[in-house]
Write an enzyme that holds these catalytic residues in place. Sequence first.
Site, short mmCIF file in Angstrom:
data_model
loop_
_atom_site.label_atom_id
_atom_site.label_comp_id
_atom_site.label_asym_id
_atom_site.label_seq_id
_atom_site.Cartn_x
_atom_site.Cartn_y
_atom_site.Cartn_z
CD GLU A 29 0.77 4.82 -0.51
OE1 GLU A 29 1.20 3.77 -0.60
OE2 GLU A 29 0.05 5.29 0.47
CG LEU A 56 3.59 5.50 3.37
CD1 LEU A 56 4.50 4.67 4.37
CD2 LEU A 56 3.23 4.47 1.99
CD GLU A 58 -2.61 3.88 1.76
OE1 GLU A 58 -1.37 3.48 1.36
OE2 GLU A 58 -2.79 3.96 2.89
CD GLN A 80 2.82 1.60 -3.95
OE1 GLN A 80 3.12 1.00 -2.74
NE2 GLN A 80 3.52 2.40 -4.47
CE1 TYR A 86 -12.25 -5.19 0.81
CE2 TYR A 86 -10.06 -6.26 1.77
CZ TYR A 86 -11.07 -6.52 0.97
OH TYR A 86 -11.20 -7.52 0.18
CG HIS A 128 0.34 -7.92 -0.51
ND1 HIS A 128 0.32 -8.32 0.96
CD2 HIS A 128 0.92 -7.01 -0.65
CE1 HIS A 128 1.24 -7.41 1.50
NE2 HIS A 128 1.54 -6.48 0.66
#
Length: 320
Positions: A29, A56, A58, A80, A86, A128
């Site tokens: 992305e 978008l 993955e 990113q 996961y 994150h």
Amino acid sequence: MTHLTYIGALHQALHDEMGRDERVCVFGEDVRLGLTGITSGLAAAHGEDRVVDMPLSEQGFTSLATGAAMAGQRPVVDYQIPSLLYLVFEQIANQAHKFSLMTGGQVSVPVTYLVPGSGSRSGMAGQHSDHPYSLFAHVGIKTVVPATPSDAYGLMLSAIRDPDPVAVFVPTFLMGAAEEITGELGPVPLGSARVHREGTDVTVVAVGHLVQTALQVAAELADEASIEVVDPRTVYPIDWATLGTSVAKTGRLVVMDDSNRACGLGGEIVATAAEEFALVTAPKRVSRPDGAVIPYALALDHALLPSAQQLIGALRAVLK
């Protein structure tokens, strides 16, 4: 002498390999824009057909990379956020990783999974801030966590050239790091550890950005003990020979690892050392707590991460 940044090293490795091998391509992305700097300018240099912005999804483009690799390409997939792994773990662990094994080597899947900004992002919370390299090591995927710009360059080259899937984790705390380089850079073999500091009293095995923490503590405690600092560089496969040689010299071991304590890399190194190395005292490990989920609050974020003070305590415990 050349001033090399960590991000610049990864960018240069990608640029060099794309110039050397036309099969190397980049999926992800916003990779044409290159928000981290790793992929910026590659589309202009090598063509937009080789640096492809993905939607978008993955799971979709991770599967696309598997197919492209099986068809003869060498994709580098840029994620990113580390927790996106996961979402795509089935595509990586159950598909790409197993094709070569389940076809008796008739099919290879040379994909590189690049994870910039892995680990804590200082206030960006749980989704994150994971650092799941132990998960990839557990299922047998070749996995590297470079600790210096020169190693980032060399390990990235080796990852792209390898015939199997390789995960490259880029710790957030190293993305601003730099190094003065003398001489030419080249590939760093996968499965080769690096001794950053020689010592005789205790071995510290540190992963990724924690190598710098270990080196700082070793210098701080130089009057108390001679501390050897070893960086595995590749967390799977681990260079047990180098680790064993170091522990045979020092007889003591502390592992500093940024994964969660339960089933983490630190536990595996400690267990193997207890089984196979000649230790004079029980080893220690410094890691995140069991099941750690990084919160938004910055003070709590930092409190859950392995620290220099924890390492000092572990070192003094094994040196008693």
